[in-house]
Motif scaffolding. Structure first.
Motif, PDB file in Angstrom:
ATOM      1  N   MET A  35       0.806  -1.210   0.000  1.00  0.00           N
ATOM      2  CA  MET A  35       0.000   0.000   0.000  1.00  0.00           C
ATOM      3  C   MET A  35       0.848   1.273   0.000  1.00  0.00           C
ATOM      4  SD  MET A  35      -3.037  -0.936  -0.444  1.00  0.00           S
ATOM      5  CE  MET A  35      -3.757   0.683  -0.246  1.00  0.00           C
ATOM      6  N   PRO A  36       1.902   1.383   0.829  1.00  0.00           N
ATOM      7  CA  PRO A  36       2.757   2.576   0.727  1.00  0.00           C
ATOM      8  C   PRO A  36       3.369   2.748  -0.660  1.00  0.00           C
ATOM      9  CG  PRO A  36       3.204   1.406   2.756  1.00  0.00           C
ATOM     10  CD  PRO A  36       2.308   0.523   1.947  1.00  0.00           C
ATOM     11  N   ALA A  37       3.818   1.628  -1.267  1.00  0.00           N
ATOM     12  CA  ALA A  37       4.411   1.709  -2.600  1.00  0.00           C
ATOM     13  C   ALA A  37       3.373   2.115  -3.638  1.00  0.00           C
ATOM     14  CB  ALA A  37       5.037   0.368  -2.973  1.00  0.00           C
ATOM     15  N   SER A  40       2.518   5.934  -3.070  1.00  0.00           N
ATOM     16  CA  SER A  40       3.651   6.787  -3.431  1.00  0.00           C
ATOM     17  C   SER A  40       3.887   6.775  -4.936  1.00  0.00           C
ATOM     18  CB  SER A  40       4.908   6.331  -2.695  1.00  0.00           C
ATOM     19  OG  SER A  40       5.225   4.991  -3.025  1.00  0.00           O
ATOM     20  N   SER A  41       3.549   5.660  -5.603  1.00  0.00           N
ATOM     21  CA  SER A  41       3.694   5.589  -7.060  1.00  0.00           C
ATOM     22  C   SER A  41       2.703   6.512  -7.754  1.00  0.00           C
ATOM     23  CB  SER A  41       3.499   4.149  -7.540  1.00  0.00           C
ATOM     24  OG  SER A  41       4.481   3.298  -7.002  1.00  0.00           O
ATOM     25  N   VAL A  42       1.559   6.769  -7.104  1.00  0.00           N
ATOM     26  CA  VAL A  42       0.599   7.717  -7.677  1.00  0.00           C
ATOM     27  C   VAL A  42       1.239   9.097  -7.794  1.00  0.00           C
ATOM     28  CG1 VAL A  42      -1.615   8.869  -7.330  1.00  0.00           C
ATOM     29  CG2 VAL A  42      -1.378   6.440  -6.787  1.00  0.00           C
ATOM     30  N   PHE A  43       1.906   9.533  -6.722  1.00  0.00           N
ATOM     31  CA  PHE A  43       2.588  10.831  -6.765  1.00  0.00           C
ATOM     32  C   PHE A  43       3.765  10.789  -7.747  1.00  0.00           C
ATOM     33  CE2 PHE A  43       0.723  10.527  -2.498  1.00  0.00           C
ATOM     34  CZ  PHE A  43      -0.052  11.680  -2.488  1.00  0.00           C
ATOM     35  N   ALA A  44       4.466   9.658  -7.805  1.00  0.00           N
ATOM     36  CA  ALA A  44       5.641   9.554  -8.676  1.00  0.00           C
ATOM     37  C   ALA A  44       5.260   9.648 -10.144  1.00  0.00           C
ATOM     38  CB  ALA A  44       6.375   8.239  -8.398  1.00  0.00           C
ATOM     39  N   ILE A  45       4.177   8.969 -10.551  1.00  0.00           N
ATOM     40  CA  ILE A  45       3.796   8.968 -11.963  1.00  0.00           C
ATOM     41  C   ILE A  45       3.223  10.310 -12.384  1.00  0.00           C
ATOM     42  CG2 ILE A  45       1.435   8.138 -11.660  1.00  0.00           C
ATOM     43  CD1 ILE A  45       3.920   7.007 -14.373  1.00  0.00           C
ATOM     44  N   LEU A  46       2.658  11.059 -11.422  1.00  0.00           N
ATOM     45  CA  LEU A  46       2.087  12.364 -11.751  1.00  0.00           C
ATOM     46  C   LEU A  46       3.148  13.397 -12.085  1.00  0.00           C
ATOM     47  CD1 LEU A  46      -0.819  12.655  -9.147  1.00  0.00           C
ATOM     48  CD2 LEU A  46      -1.016  12.291 -11.619  1.00  0.00           C
ATOM     49  N   ILE A  47       4.359  13.242 -11.559  1.00  0.00           N
ATOM     50  CA  ILE A  47       5.421  14.198 -11.860  1.00  0.00           C
ATOM     51  C   ILE A  47       6.188  13.813 -13.118  1.00  0.00           C
ATOM     52  CG2 ILE A  47       5.672  14.789  -9.426  1.00  0.00           C
ATOM     53  CD1 ILE A  47       8.215  13.115  -9.356  1.00  0.00           C
ATOM     54  N   GLU A  48       5.862  12.656 -13.699  1.00  0.00           N
ATOM     55  CA  GLU A  48       6.491  12.244 -14.951  1.00  0.00           C
ATOM     56  C   GLU A  48       5.800  12.922 -16.133  1.00  0.00           C
ATOM     57  OE1 GLU A  48       9.015  10.659 -15.942  1.00  0.00           O
ATOM     58  OE2 GLU A  48       9.776   9.687 -14.120  1.00  0.00           O
ATOM     59  N   ARG A  49       6.540  13.077 -17.213  1.00  0.00           N
ATOM     60  CA  ARG A  49       5.942  13.609 -18.431  1.00  0.00           C
ATOM     61  C   ARG A  49       4.893  12.634 -18.954  1.00  0.00           C
ATOM     62  NH1 ARG A  49      11.395  14.293 -19.655  1.00  0.00           N
ATOM     63  NH2 ARG A  49      11.234  12.629 -21.209  1.00  0.00           N
ATOM     64  N   PRO A  50       3.759  13.118 -19.458  1.00  0.00           N
ATOM     65  CA  PRO A  50       2.718  12.212 -19.969  1.00  0.00           C
ATOM     66  C   PRO A  50       3.217  11.276 -21.067  1.00  0.00           C
ATOM     67  CG  PRO A  50       1.831  14.422 -19.695  1.00  0.00           C
ATOM     68  CD  PRO A  50       3.316  14.523 -19.444  1.00  0.00           C
ATOM     69  N   ASP A 322     -12.743   3.300 -23.232  1.00  0.00           N
ATOM     70  CA  ASP A 322     -11.511   4.007 -22.904  1.00  0.00           C
ATOM     71  C   ASP A 322     -11.510   4.319 -21.414  1.00  0.00           C
ATOM     72  OD1 ASP A 322      -9.227   5.445 -22.844  1.00  0.00           O
ATOM     73  OD2 ASP A 322      -9.978   7.157 -23.993  1.00  0.00           O
ATOM     74  N   VAL A 323     -10.616   3.693 -20.680  1.00  0.00           N
ATOM     75  CA  VAL A 323     -10.522   3.883 -19.234  1.00  0.00           C
ATOM     76  C   VAL A 323      -9.500   4.973 -18.961  1.00  0.00           C
ATOM     77  CG1 VAL A 323     -10.047   2.783 -17.023  1.00  0.00           C
ATOM     78  CG2 VAL A 323     -11.085   1.456 -18.874  1.00  0.00           C
ATOM     79  N   PRO A 324      -9.922   6.132 -18.475  1.00  0.00           N
ATOM     80  CA  PRO A 324      -8.963   7.217 -18.215  1.00  0.00           C
ATOM     81  C   PRO A 324      -7.955   6.813 -17.139  1.00  0.00           C
ATOM     82  CG  PRO A 324     -11.226   8.035 -18.196  1.00  0.00           C
ATOM     83  CD  PRO A 324     -11.306   6.537 -18.193  1.00  0.00           C
ATOM     84  N   GLY A 325      -6.682   7.096 -17.408  1.00  0.00           N
ATOM     85  CA  GLY A 325      -5.635   6.821 -16.427  1.00  0.00           C
ATOM     86  C   GLY A 325      -5.328   5.354 -16.219  1.00  0.00           C
ATOM     87  N   PHE A 326      -5.674   4.505 -17.192  1.00  0.00           N
ATOM     88  CA  PHE A 326      -5.415   3.070 -17.014  1.00  0.00           C
ATOM     89  C   PHE A 326      -3.924   2.785 -16.949  1.00  0.00           C
ATOM     90  CE2 PHE A 326      -4.650  -1.167 -18.827  1.00  0.00           C
ATOM     91  CZ  PHE A 326      -5.333  -1.936 -17.905  1.00  0.00           C
ATOM     92  N   ASN A 327      -3.132   3.490 -17.771  1.00  0.00           N
ATOM     93  CA  ASN A 327      -1.689   3.253 -17.745  1.00  0.00           C
ATOM     94  C   ASN A 327      -1.087   3.671 -16.400  1.00  0.00           C
ATOM     95  OD1 ASN A 327      -2.188   5.955 -18.158  1.00  0.00           O
ATOM     96  ND2 ASN A 327      -0.523   6.262 -19.622  1.00  0.00           N
ATOM     97  N   MET A 328      -1.639   4.714 -15.780  1.00  0.00           N
ATOM     98  CA  MET A 328      -1.157   5.139 -14.474  1.00  0.00           C
ATOM     99  C   MET A 328      -1.518   4.112 -13.397  1.00  0.00           C
ATOM    100  SD  MET A 328      -2.219   9.153 -14.834  1.00  0.00           S
ATOM    101  CE  MET A 328      -1.672   9.544 -13.188  1.00  0.00           C
ATOM    102  N   PHE A 329      -2.749   3.582 -13.476  1.00  0.00           N
ATOM    103  CA  PHE A 329      -3.151   2.552 -12.515  1.00  0.00           C
ATOM    104  C   PHE A 329      -2.296   1.297 -12.670  1.00  0.00           C
ATOM    105  CE2 PHE A 329      -5.631  -1.324 -11.749  1.00  0.00           C
ATOM    106  CZ  PHE A 329      -5.891  -1.173 -10.394  1.00  0.00           C
ATOM    107  N   LEU A 330      -2.006   0.918 -13.915  1.00  0.00           N
ATOM    108  CA  LEU A 330      -1.171  -0.258 -14.158  1.00  0.00           C
ATOM    109  C   LEU A 330       0.226  -0.054 -13.607  1.00  0.00           C
ATOM    110  CD1 LEU A 330      -1.139  -3.048 -15.548  1.00  0.00           C
ATOM    111  CD2 LEU A 330      -0.360  -1.898 -17.627  1.00  0.00           C
ATOM    112  N   TYR A 331       0.741   1.151 -13.751  1.00  0.00           N
ATOM    113  CA  TYR A 331       2.073   1.452 -13.214  1.00  0.00           C
ATOM    114  C   TYR A 331       2.079   1.340 -11.681  1.00  0.00           C
ATOM    115  CZ  TYR A 331       6.049   4.247 -11.675  1.00  0.00           C
ATOM    116  OH  TYR A 331       7.184   4.678 -11.045  1.00  0.00           O
TER     117      TYR A 331
END
Length: 404
Positions: A35-37, A40-50, A322-331
């Protein structure tokens, strides 16, 4: 910049870890790492370039898929499948080749998926849909070949006396080679085949080209990786380069191109038509060449890349939502799994990814106290010892170049 992002990711993970500890007052098997990972990955992927998010999600999904299989195998829930990676690669590349032959790709060269560019390079551009076909190529070449002045040029005249015997032998060898190639080019070609010259030449040309490229890449790679050893001990040059595994990549690339071309031409001759669906059986049979270079990482990457392309095509044709943010959820899901395994079951993690975690954490991932986690019966401490021995890493923290 990359180091700064890694520091921010580690900071997010530590803050979330402390948040769970303070809020719940205890740990369980999910809140210890997963759960922590994940959060924290949610915040990490948001600072990455789309533009990088999909690429990152594919990479971690690749590693996470192999890790989950290792976890299931360790629990004896599945059994190893011989040539399983070959089957995954064969089915995935067959679907990818079918998409490519059907023209389901971006026409703009700059927007085309890199996977389709790799396929076009290995298989050749003639199988591509809407490729310019020239039915008069063979006739033109036959007429050109039949001209009497083709070999009457003085430089090809063998009646002259040559003072240099080596030059004469090389000249004769090139002359014989050219005649053989001309005969092969002028063999039979089916009317629906999109390639120039004969089918035999088309198959041999693709096979020899990819074999040469594969052999060259493997030799260069071995030279780079063994540069220091060869520089210190030049006598090991032959032993390092001329080995059986040097031909693995060359055999794989040559077999893939040759088998696909041969099966495609055979199906066109049998049916009398050219159908994009021929790429599926041809791709399945071409996947057999992967036995020469079996690599789980490549097989899983092609699998996930094919799944991504199929999903995007389904969205374009409105077959799937089309599921919005699916690639972010998968990450986030894949990263959560990987950090969960790195803490509780490090022996099930890929060695290269373990070393990656060692580098980005400064060795802290190996120094965490795992003895309290042994109560879950996953062999955590023993697995850490095995992982450190297998990967040749140590339990030491590196901070600003200093070891603690």
């Amino acid at each position: 910049m990359l180091q700064f992002r890694r520091q921010r990711v580690n900071t997010y993970r530590l803050n979330v870890y402390i948040f769970y500890r303070k809020t719940l007052g205890n740990f369980n098997i999910l809140t210890a790492s997963f759960m922590p990972a994940f959060l924290s990955s949610v915040f990490a992927i948001l600072i990455e370039r789309p533009s990088r998010r999909t690429l990152l999600s594919l990479y971690v999904s690749n590693v996470a898929t192999e890790t989950v299989w290792n976890m299931l195998e360790a629990r004896q829930m599945v059994t190893p499948i011989k040539y399983g990676q070959v089957a995954i690669f064969g089915v995935s590349i067959a679907l990818l080749l079918t998409f490519w032959r059907a023209g389901l790709y971006e026409r703009d060269e700059h927007k085309m998926d890199p996977m389709f560019k790799i396929v076009r390079f290995v298989i050749g551009p003639h199988e591509q849909k809407d490729h310019n076909r020239s039915g008069s190529t063979n006739n033109f070449y036959r007429k050109k070949k039949n001209k009497s002045d083709s070999f009457n040029n003085p430089r090809w005249n063998t009646n002259r006396k040559h003072k240099n015997i080596v030059f004469h032998l090389v000249n004769q060898a090139l002359r014989a080679y050219k005649r053989i190639i001309n005969k092969i080019k002028c063999c039979d070609r089916h009317a629906v085949c999109p390639h120039p010259f004969s089918c035999i030449y088309y198959i041999l040309q693709g096979t020899t080209k990819m074999f040469s490229i594969g052999l060259g890449l493997q030799l260069i790679l071995k030279l780079v990786l063994n540069f220091q050893t060869l520089f210190k001990s030049p006598e090991k040059f032959g032993k390092a380069l001329f080995r059986r595994d040097t031909l693995q990549l060359a055999n794989f690339l040559a077999g893939s191109s040759g088998i696909f071309r041969a099966v495609s031409c055979l199906l066109r001759r049998i049916t009398g038509q050219d159908n994009p669906l021929f790429a599926f059986p041809a791709g399945l049979l071409a996947g057999i060449a992967f036995t020469q270079y079996p690599d789980t990482t490549i097989a899983l990457y092609v699998f996930w890349k094919t799944a991504q392309i199929a999903y995007n095509l389904g969205i374009e044709r409105r077959h799937v939502p089309d599921v919005p943010g699916f690639n972010m959820f998968l990450y986030c899901l894949s990263t959560g799994i990987l950090f969960h395994v790195a803490l509780l079951e490090p022996h099930n993690l890929r060695s290269s990814y373990w070393k990656f975690l060692i580098n980005i954490s400064g060795g802290r991932v190996a120094c965490m106290n795992r003895k309290p986690l042994d109560v879950w019966g996953l062999g955590t401490s023993q697995g850490l010892a095995q992982t450190l021995l297998r990967t040749r890493t140590k339990e030491e923290v590196q901070f600003l170049g200093c070891k603690w």
